[in-house]
Motif scaffolding. Structure first.
Motif, PDB file in Angstrom:
ATOM      1  N   TRP A  93      -7.564  -5.726  -4.840  1.00 55.13           N
ATOM      2  CA  TRP A  93      -8.467  -6.278  -3.820  1.00 55.13           C
ATOM      3  C   TRP A  93      -9.808  -5.565  -4.012  1.00 55.13           C
ATOM      4  O   TRP A  93      -9.840  -4.373  -4.341  1.00 55.13           O
ATOM      5  CB  TRP A  93      -7.944  -5.959  -2.414  1.00 55.13           C
ATOM      6  CG  TRP A  93      -6.841  -6.845  -1.927  1.00 55.13           C
ATOM      7  CD1 TRP A  93      -5.627  -7.039  -2.517  1.00 55.13           C
ATOM      8  CD2 TRP A  93      -6.847  -7.621  -0.720  1.00 55.13           C
ATOM      9  NE1 TRP A  93      -4.885  -7.904  -1.754  1.00 55.13           N
ATOM     10  CE2 TRP A  93      -5.603  -8.269  -0.655  1.00 55.13           C
ATOM     11  CE3 TRP A  93      -7.786  -7.824   0.292  1.00 55.13           C
ATOM     12  CZ2 TRP A  93      -5.274  -9.124   0.400  1.00 55.13           C
ATOM     13  CZ3 TRP A  93      -7.452  -8.660   1.337  1.00 55.13           C
ATOM     14  CH2 TRP A  93      -6.210  -9.309   1.382  1.00 55.13           C
ATOM     15  N   TRP A 135      -2.616  -8.169  -6.378  1.00 54.92           N
ATOM     16  CA  TRP A 135      -2.028  -6.981  -6.989  1.00 54.92           C
ATOM     17  C   TRP A 135      -1.437  -7.325  -8.348  1.00 54.92           C
ATOM     18  O   TRP A 135      -1.017  -8.455  -8.578  1.00 54.92           O
ATOM     19  CB  TRP A 135      -0.862  -6.469  -6.125  1.00 54.92           C
ATOM     20  CG  TRP A 135      -1.211  -6.088  -4.724  1.00 54.92           C
ATOM     21  CD1 TRP A 135      -1.522  -6.935  -3.698  1.00 54.92           C
ATOM     22  CD2 TRP A 135      -1.265  -4.770  -4.192  1.00 54.92           C
ATOM     23  NE1 TRP A 135      -1.757  -6.206  -2.562  1.00 54.92           N
ATOM     24  CE2 TRP A 135      -1.608  -4.877  -2.821  1.00 54.92           C
ATOM     25  CE3 TRP A 135      -1.046  -3.498  -4.729  1.00 54.92           C
ATOM     26  CZ2 TRP A 135      -1.740  -3.765  -1.996  1.00 54.92           C
ATOM     27  CZ3 TRP A 135      -1.180  -2.397  -3.901  1.00 54.92           C
ATOM     28  CH2 TRP A 135      -1.532  -2.526  -2.557  1.00 54.92           C
ATOM     29  N   HIS A 146      -1.221 -10.527  -0.289  1.00 51.51           N
ATOM     30  CA  HIS A 146      -0.078  -9.599  -0.204  1.00 51.51           C
ATOM     31  C   HIS A 146       1.230 -10.382  -0.270  1.00 51.51           C
ATOM     32  O   HIS A 146       2.271  -9.909   0.166  1.00 51.51           O
ATOM     33  CB  HIS A 146      -0.119  -8.808   1.104  1.00 51.51           C
ATOM     34  CG  HIS A 146      -1.363  -8.010   1.289  1.00 51.51           C
ATOM     35  ND1 HIS A 146      -1.875  -7.188   0.311  1.00 51.51           N
ATOM     36  CD2 HIS A 146      -2.206  -7.891   2.341  1.00 51.51           C
ATOM     37  CE1 HIS A 146      -2.986  -6.625   0.761  1.00 51.51           C
ATOM     38  NE2 HIS A 146      -3.215  -7.036   1.978  1.00 51.51           N
ATOM     39  N   ALA A 171     -10.410  -2.102  -2.675  1.00 53.07           N
ATOM     40  CA  ALA A 171      -9.799  -0.941  -3.336  1.00 53.07           C
ATOM     41  C   ALA A 171     -10.780  -0.194  -4.229  1.00 53.07           C
ATOM     42  O   ALA A 171     -10.581   0.978  -4.543  1.00 53.07           O
ATOM     43  CB  ALA A 171      -8.587  -1.387  -4.155  1.00 53.07           C
ATOM     44  N   HIS A 195       0.835  -1.215   0.000  1.00 47.21           N
ATOM     45  CA  HIS A 195       0.000   0.000   0.000  1.00 47.21           C
ATOM     46  C   HIS A 195       0.861   1.254   0.000  1.00 47.21           C
ATOM     47  O   HIS A 195       0.531   2.243  -0.655  1.00 47.21           O
ATOM     48  CB  HIS A 195      -0.961   0.004   1.198  1.00 47.21           C
ATOM     49  CG  HIS A 195      -2.144  -0.892   1.004  1.00 47.21           C
ATOM     50  ND1 HIS A 195      -2.168  -2.191   1.445  1.00 47.21           N
ATOM     51  CD2 HIS A 195      -3.330  -0.682   0.376  1.00 47.21           C
ATOM     52  CE1 HIS A 195      -3.333  -2.742   1.110  1.00 47.21           C
ATOM     53  NE2 HIS A 195      -4.053  -1.861   0.460  1.00 47.21           N
ATOM     54  N   ASP A 221      -3.465  -2.162  -6.760  1.00 51.24           N
ATOM     55  CA  ASP A 221      -4.236  -2.946  -5.798  1.00 51.24           C
ATOM     56  C   ASP A 221      -5.556  -3.356  -6.438  1.00 51.24           C
ATOM     57  O   ASP A 221      -6.360  -2.494  -6.812  1.00 51.24           O
ATOM     58  CB  ASP A 221      -4.506  -2.060  -4.561  1.00 51.24           C
ATOM     59  CG  ASP A 221      -5.145  -2.806  -3.408  1.00 51.24           C
ATOM     60  OD1 ASP A 221      -5.658  -3.917  -3.616  1.00 51.24           O
ATOM     61  OD2 ASP A 221      -5.146  -2.252  -2.295  1.00 51.24           O
TER      62      ASP A 221
END
Ligand code: MN
Length: 204
Positions: free
Chosen positions: A167, A130, A150, A170, A79, A165
């Motif tokens: 996910w 990602w 991650h 996000a 992040h 990102d």
């Protein structure tokens, strides 16, 4: 100056409303203040647990702790890279320049082709994860990689130049389940200056 022995949430290099309409203020706030903060807190809690057990000479579940630690540290570090490779539309260029532009063109044939492959990588991440643009120091190639959750499966001689990102946390508030739309929007807010800077550090 003594460095902190714990992780801290970095401030965003722009305001919460600055990435709109591509990422809304509400979405960015929750993502940064809740999700990213949660990884920082969890990583620190594990470190504290390790400190305590070592001090008291008690045992802890090493395997479980390390697995949890790598997840939360990975979340925190990814992040931190992500926020910095984004920028408000007013400052963001639409294309990379400098050495990075040359390297992408050499590897992929054109910027458009790179963009297409990176987008496909991001869209096709299974579940949470990602897309990352990395640079391999052994072959001198920019290489696109996918990261599950991650778990940064990026190797020691690879440097991460840019991450996205994907996910659901996000983009869900802005795009519901339409990851493709979020990936398209991402290209409007890439901080190419930062990505190029990371690349030039690799070349040194
Ligand atoms: Mn996230």
């Amino acid at each position: 100056m003594e460095k902190s022995k714990f992780y801290a949430l970095p401030q965003l290099p722009y305001g919460y409303n600055d990435l709109a309409p591509y990422i809304s203020e509400e979405q960015l706030k929750i993502h940064h203040q809740r999700h990213h903060q949660a990884y920082v807190n969890a990583a620190n809690a594990i470190l504290e647990r390790c400190d305590k057990a070592r001090k008291e000479g008690t045992d802890f579940d090493v395997k479980a702790n390390l697995k949890e630690l790598s997840f939360h540290v990975g979340g925190h570090l990814l992040h931190s890279l992500f926020w910095r490779n984004l920028t408000p539309i007013s400052k963001g260029g639409r294309k990379p320049n400098g050495a990075l532009a040359d390297a992408l063109e050499k590897e992929f044939g054109s910027f458009a082709r790179f963009k297409k492959e990176f987008s496909q990588a991001a869209v096709s991440v299974e579940g949470s994860g990602w897309a990352a643009l990395t640079f391999c120091g052994q072959t001198n190639r920019p290489i696109i990689m996918q990261i599950e959750k991650h778990n940064t499966n990026v190797y020691p001689m690879f440097r991460i130049l840019m991450v996205l990102d994907v996910w659901e946390h996000a983009y869900y508030l802005d795009y519901k389940n339409e990851r493709v739309k979020f990936v398209e929007a991402f290209w409007n807010i890439v901080n190419w200056g930062e990505v190029n800077k990371r690349f030039e550090e690799v070349l040194k």
